[in-house]
Scaffold this motif. Structure first.
Motif, mmCIF file in Angstrom:
data_model
loop_
_atom_site.group_PDB
_atom_site.id
_atom_site.type_symbol
_atom_site.label_atom_id
_atom_site.label_comp_id
_atom_site.label_asym_id
_atom_site.label_seq_id
_atom_site.Cartn_x
_atom_site.Cartn_y
_atom_site.Cartn_z
ATOM 1 N N TYR A 67 0.843 -1.182 0.000
ATOM 2 C CA TYR A 67 0.000 0.000 0.000
ATOM 3 C C TYR A 67 0.882 1.237 0.000
ATOM 4 C CZ TYR A 67 -3.604 -3.276 1.744
ATOM 5 O OH TYR A 67 -4.472 -4.336 1.902
ATOM 6 N N VAL A 68 0.297 2.387 -0.326
ATOM 7 C CA VAL A 68 1.028 3.646 -0.235
ATOM 8 C C VAL A 68 0.120 4.703 0.364
ATOM 9 C CG1 VAL A 68 0.442 4.328 -2.609
ATOM 10 C CG2 VAL A 68 2.432 5.350 -1.478
ATOM 11 N N GLY A 69 0.661 5.481 1.302
ATOM 12 C CA GLY A 69 -0.087 6.558 1.934
ATOM 13 C C GLY A 69 0.727 7.841 1.931
ATOM 14 N N MET A 70 0.040 8.966 1.783
ATOM 15 C CA MET A 70 0.686 10.276 1.754
ATOM 16 C C MET A 70 0.345 11.053 3.028
ATOM 17 S SD MET A 70 1.987 10.256 -1.409
ATOM 18 C CE MET A 70 1.694 9.609 -3.066
ATOM 19 N N ARG A 71 1.298 11.833 3.489
ATOM 20 C CA ARG A 71 1.052 12.606 4.709
ATOM 21 C C ARG A 71 0.232 13.861 4.447
ATOM 22 N NH1 ARG A 71 3.067 16.513 8.118
ATOM 23 N NH2 ARG A 71 4.690 17.213 6.686
ATOM 24 N N ASN A 72 0.430 14.493 3.295
ATOM 25 C CA ASN A 72 -0.190 15.798 3.060
ATOM 26 C C ASN A 72 -1.216 15.840 1.933
ATOM 27 O OD1 ASN A 72 1.440 17.312 5.038
ATOM 28 N ND2 ASN A 72 3.134 16.778 3.692
ATOM 29 N N TRP A 73 -1.473 14.704 1.305
ATOM 30 C CA TRP A 73 -2.489 14.698 0.250
ATOM 31 C C TRP A 73 -2.978 13.269 0.042
ATOM 32 C CZ3 TRP A 73 -4.844 18.918 -0.694
ATOM 33 C CH2 TRP A 73 -5.730 19.016 -1.779
ATOM 34 N N GLN A 74 -3.971 13.140 -0.796
ATOM 35 C CA GLN A 74 -4.564 11.834 -1.073
ATOM 36 C C GLN A 74 -3.604 10.949 -1.870
ATOM 37 O OE1 GLN A 74 -8.051 12.947 -3.227
ATOM 38 N NE2 GLN A 74 -9.063 13.865 -1.466
ATOM 39 N N PRO A 75 -3.582 9.659 -1.564
ATOM 40 C CA PRO A 75 -4.314 8.938 -0.515
ATOM 41 C C PRO A 75 -3.652 9.143 0.851
ATOM 42 C CG PRO A 75 -2.902 7.412 -1.701
ATOM 43 C CD PRO A 75 -2.749 8.742 -2.381
ATOM 44 N N TYR A 76 -4.405 9.664 1.808
ATOM 45 C CA TYR A 76 -3.867 9.967 3.129
ATOM 46 C C TYR A 76 -3.507 8.694 3.890
ATOM 47 C CZ TYR A 76 -5.621 14.698 2.375
ATOM 48 O OH TYR A 76 -5.860 15.949 1.867
ATOM 49 N N ILE A 77 -2.491 8.815 4.727
ATOM 50 C CA ILE A 77 -2.013 7.669 5.503
ATOM 51 C C ILE A 77 -3.141 7.056 6.319
ATOM 52 C CG2 ILE A 77 -0.501 6.969 7.401
ATOM 53 C CD1 ILE A 77 1.527 9.067 6.353
ATOM 54 N N ALA A 78 -3.920 7.889 7.004
ATOM 55 C CA ALA A 78 -4.995 7.367 7.856
ATOM 56 C C ALA A 78 -6.022 6.588 7.040
ATOM 57 C CB ALA A 78 -5.671 8.516 8.601
ATOM 58 N N ASP A 79 -6.372 7.091 5.859
ATOM 59 C CA ASP A 79 -7.354 6.408 5.020
ATOM 60 C C ASP A 79 -6.812 5.073 4.516
ATOM 61 O OD1 ASP A 79 -9.051 8.548 5.366
ATOM 62 O OD2 ASP A 79 -8.471 9.521 3.475
ATOM 63 N N VAL A 80 -5.523 5.048 4.177
ATOM 64 C CA VAL A 80 -4.932 3.812 3.664
ATOM 65 C C VAL A 80 -4.835 2.765 4.770
ATOM 66 C CG1 VAL A 80 -2.845 2.804 2.664
ATOM 67 C CG2 VAL A 80 -3.684 5.005 1.835
ATOM 68 N N VAL A 81 -4.450 3.179 5.964
ATOM 69 C CA VAL A 81 -4.380 2.224 7.066
ATOM 70 C C VAL A 81 -5.775 1.690 7.392
ATOM 71 C CG1 VAL A 81 -3.801 1.920 9.511
ATOM 72 C CG2 VAL A 81 -2.260 3.202 8.020
ATOM 73 N N ALA A 82 -6.782 2.541 7.303
ATOM 74 C CA ALA A 82 -8.164 2.082 7.519
ATOM 75 C C ALA A 82 -8.539 1.027 6.478
ATOM 76 C CB ALA A 82 -9.124 3.265 7.460
ATOM 77 N N ARG A 83 -8.105 1.235 5.240
ATOM 78 C CA ARG A 83 -8.380 0.237 4.195
ATOM 79 C C ARG A 83 -7.623 -1.055 4.474
ATOM 80 N NH1 ARG A 83 -5.956 0.071 -0.930
ATOM 81 N NH2 ARG A 83 -5.370 2.267 -0.758
ATOM 82 N N MET A 84 -6.414 -0.942 4.976
ATOM 83 C CA MET A 84 -5.649 -2.140 5.339
ATOM 84 C C MET A 84 -6.388 -2.929 6.421
ATOM 85 S SD MET A 84 -1.863 -0.355 5.383
ATOM 86 C CE MET A 84 -0.986 -1.795 5.982
ATOM 87 N N ARG A 85 -6.929 -2.193 7.385
ATOM 88 C CA ARG A 85 -7.671 -2.853 8.460
ATOM 89 C C ARG A 85 -8.889 -3.590 7.894
ATOM 90 N NH1 ARG A 85 -7.906 1.135 11.366
ATOM 91 N NH2 ARG A 85 -6.421 0.645 13.031
ATOM 92 N N SER A 86 -9.613 -2.937 6.981
ATOM 93 C CA SER A 86 -10.793 -3.581 6.394
ATOM 94 C C SER A 86 -10.405 -4.751 5.490
ATOM 95 C CB SER A 86 -11.608 -2.555 5.601
ATOM 96 O OG SER A 86 -10.902 -2.123 4.455
#
Length: 333
Positions: free
Chosen positions: A81-100
């Protein structure tokens, strides 16, 4: 720890010029910058191709980060996965997807190899906050990874040989990394984003003014940047007189940023009688505004005024050796 997935972490960049103010507010932790600064950044991004409508391939930083993710994904048997700190895809959103997706453990790798409070530390904070209930192993820095040095040397040597042939001399190499505020290097200094910026007269970094986590130990960033430069020089077969190091893209905060600056170094090289220089930013893994504008436009203009020809080594981008380095980090026991 044997992770179930890999999470690459990157800075992020806006998709359109109209998103610049919102993007900068995320970089500065919510503090609004003067309109003149927003317009200056819009100008610089426009110079490297950003428009009012999204580009089909995305802005350079996003495009190459996603390509690096794709290439790593093709080489591993676990999800990447890849997450960005300051723009989409945001880290929090990507980790939430990892959890799901049912991920219970992952290894996080920053696409900024030198450990710094103003980059790595903020990525760690964002990932840690989002990863509650998921086991995370965080790779703090990989500045001295031999494959990283090989990847940079592989990009450097062709352009250095070209420059030497064009001038008939051994052209010096100037390695660079992004500067950071001096205060972020000092242990125990409180975080602050209250500096009042003025309209810049030197290149602005896209990550401008940032908060950081002050700790009881000095920030390792300057040392790690120079260690990377040393390893790249060794891998490329350069001797001490062949290369120099400077910090680029100092920010617009009122407090001082670490140097020496590229501008100062170019002046010194011209004063020593050099007629050309090859630049290689070894703190960045792909093209973005600090390379495509600060180096290719601003520093090249400065060099010309000083009577210097300026060449730049190609960015790593989709370098196969870089992907080898990421595979090694992802699969290390």
């Amino acid at each position: 720890m044997k992770p179930e997935a890999i999470l690459l972490l990157a800075h992020g960049t806006p998709d359109t010029l109209g998103q610049m103010a919102e993007y900068l507010s995320k970089v500065t932790g919510g503090r609004q910058l003067p309109q003149s600064v927003v317009e200056e950044l819009q100008h610089r991004y426009a110079e490297i191709g950003l428009r009012d409508e999204p580009l089909p391939e995305g802005p350079p930083l996003t495009h190459w980060t996603l390509e690096q993710t794709r290439l790593l994904r093709e080489s591993l048997t676990i999800p990447v996965y890849v997450g960005m700190r300051n723009w989409q895809p945001y880290i929090a959103d990507v980790v939430a997807r990892m959890r799901s997706d049912g991920i219970h453990s992952f290894r996080a790798i920053c696409l900024a190899p030198q450990n710094s409070r103003t980059s790595t530390g903020l990525y760690r904070r964002a990932a840690t906050s989002a990863a509650e209930g998921i086991e995370m192993e965080f790779i703090s820095g990989w500045a001295e990874e031999p494959l990283l040095a090989r990847a940079f040397a592989d990009r450097l040597l062709p352009v250095w040989k070209e420059a030497c042939a064009a001038t008939g001399t051994r052209v010096p190499v100037l390695f660079t990394a992004h500067s950071v505020p001096c205060r972020t290097l000092l242990p125990g200094t409180p975080s602050s984003t209250s500096d009042q910026p003025t309209r810049p007269t030197t290149p602005i970094p896209a990550d401008g003014i940032q908060t950081y986590d002050a700790t009881a130990t000095p920030d390792p960033y300057p040392v790690e940047c120079k260690q990377t430069a040393i390893r790249v020089a060794e891998a490329a077969g350069l001797t001490d007189p062949d290369w120099y190091f400077a910090f680029q893209s100092q920010g617009i905060a009122g407090a001082p940023w670490i140097g020496p600056t590229v501008e100062e170094t170019l002046k010194a090289l011209a004063a020593e009688g050099y007629k050309g220089v090859v630049m290689q930013p070894i703190g960045f893994l792909c093209d973005h505004v600090e390379i495509l504008y600060d180096i290719d436009i601003a520093f090249k203009a400065t060099a010309k005024e000083l009577g210097l020809d300026l060449w730049r080594a190609e960015s790593l981008n989709a370098s196969p050796i870089l992907i080898e380095a990421l595979i090694k980090l992802a699969t290390a026991e």
